[in-house]
Design a protein around this motif. Structure first.
Motif, PDB file in Angstrom:
ATOM      1  N   ALA A 176      -8.040   5.758   8.683  1.00 24.87           N
ATOM      2  CA  ALA A 176      -7.921   5.697   7.223  1.00 24.87           C
ATOM      3  C   ALA A 176      -7.302   4.366   6.834  1.00 24.87           C
ATOM      4  CB  ALA A 176      -7.051   6.846   6.719  1.00 24.87           C
ATOM      5  N   LEU A 177      -7.926   3.662   5.888  1.00 26.19           N
ATOM      6  CA  LEU A 177      -7.415   2.357   5.461  1.00 26.19           C
ATOM      7  C   LEU A 177      -7.257   2.346   3.942  1.00 26.19           C
ATOM      8  CD1 LEU A 177      -9.631   0.394   7.953  1.00 26.19           C
ATOM      9  CD2 LEU A 177      -7.105   0.328   7.944  1.00 26.19           C
ATOM     10  N   LEU A 178      -6.091   1.929   3.508  1.00 24.70           N
ATOM     11  CA  LEU A 178      -5.726   1.970   2.092  1.00 24.70           C
ATOM     12  C   LEU A 178      -6.427   0.870   1.292  1.00 24.70           C
ATOM     13  CD1 LEU A 178      -3.900   3.219  -0.103  1.00 24.70           C
ATOM     14  CD2 LEU A 178      -2.069   1.675   0.689  1.00 24.70           C
ATOM     15  N   ARG A 179      -6.935   1.226   0.127  1.00 21.32           N
ATOM     16  CA  ARG A 179      -7.588   0.264  -0.762  1.00 21.32           C
ATOM     17  C   ARG A 179      -6.954   0.332  -2.144  1.00 21.32           C
ATOM     18  NH1 ARG A 179      -8.580  -1.623   3.359  1.00 21.32           N
ATOM     19  NH2 ARG A 179     -10.557  -1.634   4.484  1.00 21.32           N
ATOM     20  N   TRP A 180      -6.679  -0.829  -2.731  1.00 20.37           N
ATOM     21  CA  TRP A 180      -6.137  -0.908  -4.090  1.00 20.37           C
ATOM     22  C   TRP A 180      -7.157  -1.603  -4.970  1.00 20.37           C
ATOM     23  CZ3 TRP A 180      -1.289  -4.253  -5.754  1.00 20.37           C
ATOM     24  CH2 TRP A 180      -1.025  -4.013  -7.108  1.00 20.37           C
ATOM     25  N   GLN A 181      -7.706  -0.861  -5.897  1.00 19.46           N
ATOM     26  CA  GLN A 181      -8.679  -1.402  -6.845  1.00 19.46           C
ATOM     27  C   GLN A 181      -7.998  -1.506  -8.198  1.00 19.46           C
ATOM     28  OE1 GLN A 181     -12.044  -2.153  -5.981  1.00 19.46           O
ATOM     29  NE2 GLN A 181     -12.158  -3.080  -8.028  1.00 19.46           N
ATOM     30  N   HIS A 182      -7.695  -2.737  -8.630  1.00 20.12           N
ATOM     31  CA  HIS A 182      -6.997  -2.949  -9.898  1.00 20.12           C
ATOM     32  C   HIS A 182      -8.022  -3.269 -10.986  1.00 20.12           C
ATOM     33  CE1 HIS A 182      -4.548  -5.007 -12.916  1.00 20.12           C
ATOM     34  NE2 HIS A 182      -3.529  -4.332 -12.433  1.00 20.12           N
ATOM     35  N   PRO A 183      -7.865  -2.680 -12.194  1.00 20.48           N
ATOM     36  CA  PRO A 183      -8.892  -2.867 -13.231  1.00 20.48           C
ATOM     37  C   PRO A 183      -9.108  -4.343 -13.609  1.00 20.48           C
ATOM     38  CG  PRO A 183      -6.965  -1.703 -14.100  1.00 20.48           C
ATOM     39  CD  PRO A 183      -6.830  -1.730 -12.614  1.00 20.48           C
TER      40      PRO A 183
ATOM     41  N   GLY B 142      -9.032  -6.720  -9.681  1.00 22.37           N
ATOM     42  CA  GLY B 142     -10.065  -6.406  -8.693  1.00 22.37           C
ATOM     43  C   GLY B 142      -9.478  -5.781  -7.439  1.00 22.37           C
ATOM     44  N   ARG B 143     -10.173  -5.987  -6.353  1.00 20.81           N
ATOM     45  CA  ARG B 143      -9.744  -5.369  -5.097  1.00 20.81           C
ATOM     46  C   ARG B 143      -8.683  -6.230  -4.429  1.00 20.81           C
ATOM     47  NH1 ARG B 143     -13.512  -2.119  -1.063  1.00 20.81           N
ATOM     48  NH2 ARG B 143     -12.603  -2.723   0.930  1.00 20.81           N
ATOM     49  N   ILE B 144      -7.556  -5.640  -4.099  1.00 21.75           N
ATOM     50  CA  ILE B 144      -6.448  -6.381  -3.490  1.00 21.75           C
ATOM     51  C   ILE B 144      -6.279  -5.900  -2.043  1.00 21.75           C
ATOM     52  CG2 ILE B 144      -3.995  -6.984  -3.688  1.00 21.75           C
ATOM     53  CD1 ILE B 144      -4.344  -6.107  -6.726  1.00 21.75           C
ATOM     54  N   ALA B 145      -6.329  -6.840  -1.105  1.00 14.57           N
ATOM     55  CA  ALA B 145      -6.299  -6.483   0.318  1.00 14.57           C
ATOM     56  C   ALA B 145      -4.933  -5.934   0.729  1.00 14.57           C
ATOM     57  CB  ALA B 145      -6.631  -7.708   1.160  1.00 14.57           C
TER      58      ALA B 145
END
Ligand code: C2E
Ligand code: MG
Ligand code: MG
Ligand code: MG
Length: 282
Positions: free
Chosen positions: A60-67, A70-73
């Motif tokens: 499982a790998l965490l993903r942060w999608q900010h409106p 965008g996508r922050i690693a």
């Protein structure tokens, strides 16, 4: 007048902080609300058994999608979340979400896939860790044996006595333990021998240069070290058929990497399970 004051104020701050600090302050306040705003999700990267070619688990790998941003690693925010103490609630969310997903896939008839979840240093030392893990398992009905917690060398080598006690408690719950990014940190082999761990994960930097003599020697050494300690060994970051062939030839047990699949959304992972997708035979 007020407007001028406001501007003067801004200039004062702007001149006393560098761009990095401002950027960081912005990220900090955004990170503080990311969980409650539902901006996180997990992706799952398949892990394959090299002998059978079958999918045997997933990380499982965490993903942060900010409106707006965008996508922050993870590499750009896990450290910050750790410093801010936010990694505790975020880590709990990761555990519960991933365990629930793994259980759902089992109930859908996909067999006993093993779920690997990364722990951060702060989570590992947190008093409540054992309870949080037990709670996630109890809530979701996932059997402890199907959960693997990924630790790093620095986490377990920093305070060996404390780390051994924490690992023993986790093992008593019935979960599996692995050492992630193995080879990049400092490990004392004398301690490694006594740690109640199950898996070594060969760091992708060694795998990527496997065709060079030095890295080939390191990978072979890690595989034989793992096996002599009766540990399973997983290679991460496998991108080419050459790397795969080398790992097979030297008896590596499992692999994950872009060659077979990138980390996938829930629906993409399900599609892969339905297709019965397998690693090509040697
Ligand atoms: P990691 O635990 O070593 O995870 C493997 C990383 O390698 C992932 O990066 C994955 O996407 C990437 N990867 C997999 N296969 C390949 C490949 O073939 N080639 C290349 N170049 N890369 C590959 P990602 O998702 O960006 O995560 C980076 C790190 O962030 C992770 O490294 C882990 O240390 C941390 N992380 C991710 N999710 C979590 C989490 O839920 N909790 C904590 N504490 N840390 C996490
Ligand atoms: Mg990992
Ligand atoms: Mg990790
Ligand atoms: Mg790793």
């Amino acid at each position: 007048r007020a407007k001028e004051q406001g501007r003067g104020h801004w200039q004062f701050y702007a001149s006393s902080m560098n761009a990095g600090t401002l950027e960081r302050l912005g990220l900090e306040s955004e990170l503080r609300h990311a969980l409650e705003r539902g901006q996180f999700h997990l992706e799952y990267q398949p892990q394959l058994d090299l002998a059978s070619g079958k999918v045997v688990g997933m990380e499982a790998l965490l993903r942060w999608q900010h409106p707006q941003l965008g996508r922050i690693a993870p590499a750009s925010f896990i450290g910050l979340a750790e410093e801010m103490g936010l990694i505790i609630p975020i880590g709990d969310w990761v555990l519960r979400t991933a365990c629930a997903q793994a259980r759902a896939w089992q109930l859908a008839g996909h067999g006993p896939l093993r779920l690997a979840v990364n722990l951060s240093a702060r989570q590992f030392k947190q008093r409540n860790l054992l309870h949080a893990v037990a709670q996630a398992l109890a809530e979701t009905g996932l059997a402890a044996a199907h959960l693997e917690l990924e630790l790093t060398e620095s986490m377990v080598m920093h305070d060996v006595e404390q780390a051994t006690a924490i690992m023993a408690n986790l093992k008593a719950l019935g979960v599996q333990l692995s050492i992630d990014d193995f080879g990049t940190g400092y490990s004392s082999l004398a301690y490694l021998r006594h740690f109640p761990i199950d898996v070594l994960k060969i760091d992708k930097t060694f795998v990527s240069d496997i065709t060079h003599d030095d890295d080939a020697a390191i990978v072979r050494a890690i595989i034989s070290l793992a096996h002599s300690l009766r540990l399973k060994v997983i290679a991460e970051g496998v991108e080419t058929p050459q790397q795969l062939a080398f790992l097979r030839q030297h008896g590596c047990d499992q692999m994950q990497g872009y060659l077979f699949s990138r980390p996938l959304t829930v629906s993409a992972f399900e599609a892969l399970l339905h297709e019965g997708s397998m690693l090509a035979a040697a």
